[in-house]
Design a protein around this motif. Structure first.
Motif, PDB file in Angstrom:
ATOM      1  N   LYS A  59       0.831  -1.196   0.000  1.00 48.61           N
ATOM      2  CA  LYS A  59       0.000   0.000   0.000  1.00 48.61           C
ATOM      3  C   LYS A  59       0.874   1.258   0.000  1.00 48.61           C
ATOM      4  O   LYS A  59       0.603   2.228  -0.719  1.00 48.61           O
ATOM      5  N   GLN A  60       1.948   1.234   0.795  1.00 49.44           N
ATOM      6  CA  GLN A  60       2.845   2.386   0.860  1.00 49.44           C
ATOM      7  C   GLN A  60       3.572   2.598  -0.470  1.00 49.44           C
ATOM      8  O   GLN A  60       3.691   3.735  -0.950  1.00 49.44           O
ATOM      9  N   ALA A  61       4.051   1.513  -1.069  1.00 51.95           N
ATOM     10  CA  ALA A  61       4.740   1.627  -2.355  1.00 51.95           C
ATOM     11  C   ALA A  61       3.810   2.183  -3.429  1.00 51.95           C
ATOM     12  O   ALA A  61       4.196   3.040  -4.230  1.00 51.95           O
ATOM     13  N   SER A  62       2.565   1.697  -3.455  1.00 51.02           N
ATOM     14  CA  SER A  62       1.591   2.181  -4.422  1.00 51.02           C
ATOM     15  C   SER A  62       1.319   3.671  -4.225  1.00 51.02           C
ATOM     16  O   SER A  62       1.264   4.439  -5.195  1.00 51.02           O
ATOM     17  N   ALA A  63       1.164   4.092  -2.962  1.00 52.39           N
ATOM     18  CA  ALA A  63       0.892   5.500  -2.672  1.00 52.39           C
ATOM     19  C   ALA A  63       2.051   6.386  -3.125  1.00 52.39           C
ATOM     20  O   ALA A  63       1.837   7.467  -3.696  1.00 52.39           O
ATOM     21  N   ASP A  86      -7.647  14.896  -7.336  1.00 53.61           N
ATOM     22  CA  ASP A  86      -6.693  13.793  -7.506  1.00 53.61           C
ATOM     23  C   ASP A  86      -5.393  14.108  -6.778  1.00 53.61           C
ATOM     24  O   ASP A  86      -4.766  13.220  -6.188  1.00 53.61           O
ATOM     25  N   ALA A  87      -4.983  15.375  -6.835  1.00 52.87           N
ATOM     26  CA  ALA A  87      -3.763  15.778  -6.131  1.00 52.87           C
ATOM     27  C   ALA A  87      -3.913  15.583  -4.630  1.00 52.87           C
ATOM     28  O   ALA A  87      -2.985  15.118  -3.954  1.00 52.87           O
ATOM     29  N   GLU A  88      -5.081  15.924  -4.085  1.00 50.50           N
ATOM     30  CA  GLU A  88      -5.318  15.727  -2.653  1.00 50.50           C
ATOM     31  C   GLU A  88      -5.222  14.243  -2.294  1.00 50.50           C
ATOM     32  O   GLU A  88      -4.623  13.866  -1.275  1.00 50.50           O
ATOM     33  N   LYS A  89      -5.812  13.399  -3.121  1.00 43.04           N
ATOM     34  CA  LYS A  89      -5.830  11.960  -2.831  1.00 43.04           C
ATOM     35  C   LYS A  89      -4.416  11.397  -2.759  1.00 43.04           C
ATOM     36  O   LYS A  89      -4.067  10.672  -1.808  1.00 43.04           O
ATOM     37  N   PHE A  94       0.576   9.811   0.365  1.00 42.97           N
ATOM     38  CA  PHE A  94       2.023   9.953   0.483  1.00 42.97           C
ATOM     39  C   PHE A  94       2.450  10.476   1.847  1.00 42.97           C
ATOM     40  O   PHE A  94       3.456  10.033   2.409  1.00 42.97           O
ATOM     41  N   ILE A  95       1.673  11.421   2.411  1.00 40.03           N
ATOM     42  CA  ILE A  95       2.116  12.146   3.601  1.00 40.03           C
ATOM     43  C   ILE A  95       1.551  11.583   4.899  1.00 40.03           C
ATOM     44  O   ILE A  95       2.269  11.432   5.900  1.00 40.03           O
ATOM     45  N   GLU A  96       0.264  11.272   4.916  1.00 42.51           N
ATOM     46  CA  GLU A  96      -0.380  10.948   6.188  1.00 42.51           C
ATOM     47  C   GLU A  96       0.073   9.598   6.733  1.00 42.51           C
ATOM     48  O   GLU A  96       0.079   8.591   6.024  1.00 42.51           O
ATOM     49  N   ASP A  97       0.477   9.596   7.984  1.00 40.55           N
ATOM     50  CA  ASP A  97       0.822   8.371   8.695  1.00 40.55           C
ATOM     51  C   ASP A  97       0.601   8.620  10.179  1.00 40.55           C
ATOM     52  O   ASP A  97      -0.090   9.573  10.556  1.00 40.55           O
ATOM     53  N   ASP A  98       1.190   7.778  11.030  1.00 39.51           N
ATOM     54  CA  ASP A  98       0.951   7.931  12.461  1.00 39.51           C
ATOM     55  C   ASP A  98       1.710   9.105  13.061  1.00 39.51           C
ATOM     56  O   ASP A  98       1.540   9.419  14.235  1.00 39.51           O
ATOM     57  N   ARG A  99       2.560   9.781  12.251  1.00 42.74           N
ATOM     58  CA  ARG A  99       3.308  10.936  12.759  1.00 42.74           C
ATOM     59  C   ARG A  99       2.859  12.263  12.158  1.00 42.74           C
ATOM     60  O   ARG A  99       3.025  13.307  12.782  1.00 42.74           O
ATOM     61  N   THR A 100       2.327  12.231  10.945  1.00 39.52           N
ATOM     62  CA  THR A 100       2.068  13.468  10.210  1.00 39.52           C
ATOM     63  C   THR A 100       0.642  13.500   9.685  1.00 39.52           C
ATOM     64  O   THR A 100       0.163  12.518   9.113  1.00 39.52           O
ATOM     65  N   SER A 101      -0.025  14.634   9.876  1.00 40.18           N
ATOM     66  CA  SER A 101      -1.382  14.829   9.366  1.00 40.18           C
ATOM     67  C   SER A 101      -1.376  15.935   8.316  1.00 40.18           C
ATOM     68  O   SER A 101      -0.493  16.808   8.312  1.00 40.18           O
ATOM     69  N   LEU A 102      -2.369  15.891   7.441  1.00 44.01           N
ATOM     70  CA  LEU A 102      -2.484  16.871   6.357  1.00 44.01           C
ATOM     71  C   LEU A 102      -3.861  17.507   6.391  1.00 44.01           C
ATOM     72  O   LEU A 102      -4.873  16.807   6.374  1.00 44.01           O
ATOM     73  N   GLU A 103      -3.897  18.838   6.452  1.00 45.23           N
ATOM     74  CA  GLU A 103      -5.145  19.597   6.329  1.00 45.23           C
ATOM     75  C   GLU A 103      -5.143  20.263   4.957  1.00 45.23           C
ATOM     76  O   GLU A 103      -4.277  21.074   4.660  1.00 45.23           O
ATOM     77  N   LEU A 122       5.843  21.215  -3.232  1.00 40.51           N
ATOM     78  CA  LEU A 122       5.912  22.055  -2.031  1.00 40.51           C
ATOM     79  C   LEU A 122       5.523  21.262  -0.788  1.00 40.51           C
ATOM     80  O   LEU A 122       6.041  21.520   0.309  1.00 40.51           O
ATOM     81  N   LEU A 123       4.637  20.296  -0.937  1.00 37.92           N
ATOM     82  CA  LEU A 123       4.285  19.449   0.202  1.00 37.92           C
ATOM     83  C   LEU A 123       5.480  18.609   0.651  1.00 37.92           C
ATOM     84  O   LEU A 123       5.682  18.389   1.849  1.00 37.92           O
ATOM     85  N   ILE A 124       6.290  18.141  -0.308  1.00 37.16           N
ATOM     86  CA  ILE A 124       7.514  17.424   0.066  1.00 37.16           C
ATOM     87  C   ILE A 124       8.457  18.364   0.796  1.00 37.16           C
ATOM     88  O   ILE A 124       9.058  18.015   1.822  1.00 37.16           O
ATOM     89  N   VAL A 125       8.591  19.592   0.277  1.00 36.97           N
ATOM     90  CA  VAL A 125       9.417  20.594   0.950  1.00 36.97           C
ATOM     91  C   VAL A 125       8.911  20.822   2.376  1.00 36.97           C
ATOM     92  O   VAL A 125       9.690  20.907   3.329  1.00 36.97           O
TER      93      VAL A 125
END
Length: 215
Positions: A59-63, A86-89, A94-103, A122-125
């Motif tokens: 699942k992580q690799a696909s994301a 689609d960009a939000e999805k 890619f970003i959300e996990d047990d440490r990081t949330s995205l609004e 910019l989200l990666i940055v």
């Protein structure tokens, strides 16, 4: 005195490929490890652990691949538009996990391809400013295609990484060499200049703000 980055197209392509491989190799390696456990172990508990590891890693690799396809790939012909939904999805995957949330507070529209690619990069940055995780909030500013973005991160040990501002501006880091990590903010800067946007970064307390406006 700063030195502008002088990088030919072949080196840019090679470094971006290295960046994508770096993001994907960890979950793919975990899948391989899980398959080896299934082959070697008879313990039902270990087999269950291996299957769970394979499922999560796949699942992580696909994301990560779906994100890379939009953030770095062609994603359609020149001049194409991308649905910000689609960009939000892909961003959440890619970003959300047990440490990081995205609004995400960006309206769902069809936006120019390179502008959406700029936002995703910019989200990666933004993730690099909160090395221990935290919250990333992104919102659209202004109106229509001329509008920009504001990204705000909050987390312990937040920072503006060394050389980040310079890399976004197209300035070579000390020593002049780019690697698979430095290429991403440099590429973000290229997207910004190609779309007519500039960047302003500010660090206050445990928060970093990235303001993206027409240059």
């Amino acid at each position: 005195m700063t030195t502008a980055i002088d990088l030919d197209k072949l080196d840019l392509a090679a470094l971006l490929c290295s960046r994508v491989c770096h993001d994907v190799i960890s979950p793919v390696g975990a899948i391989v490890n899980g398959l080896e456990v299934l082959d070697d172990e008879d313990d039902p508990a270990m087999k269950a652990f291996a299957l769970d590891l394979i499922a999560k890693s796949a699942k992580q690799a696909s994301a990560r691949l779906q994100f890379a396809r939009l953030a770095f790939g062609a994603a359609g012909s020149a001049g194409a538009q991308i649905d910000t939904g689609d960009a939000e999805k892909v961003a959440r995957g890619f970003i959300e996990d047990d440490r990081t949330s995205l609004e995400w507070q960006v309206p769902r529209v069809l936006a120019p391809k390179n502008k959406v690619k700029l936002l995703l990069n910019l989200l990666i940055v933004a993730t690099s400013t909160i090395p221990r995780g935290g919250r990333i909030a992104v919102e659209a500013t202004g109106e229509g295609e001329e509008g920009g973005f504001r990204l705000r991160t909050e987390g312990s040990h937040s920072r503006i990484p060394p050389h980040l501002v310079g890399l976004l501006a197209g300035e070579a880091p000390e020593g002049g060499a780019l690697d698979a990590h430095a290429i991403q903010p440099h590429y973000t800067g290229l997207l910004g200049r190609a779309t007519g946007y500039g960047f302003n970064l500010a660090h206050e307390g445990e928060a970093v703000t990235i303001l993206v406006e027409r240059a």
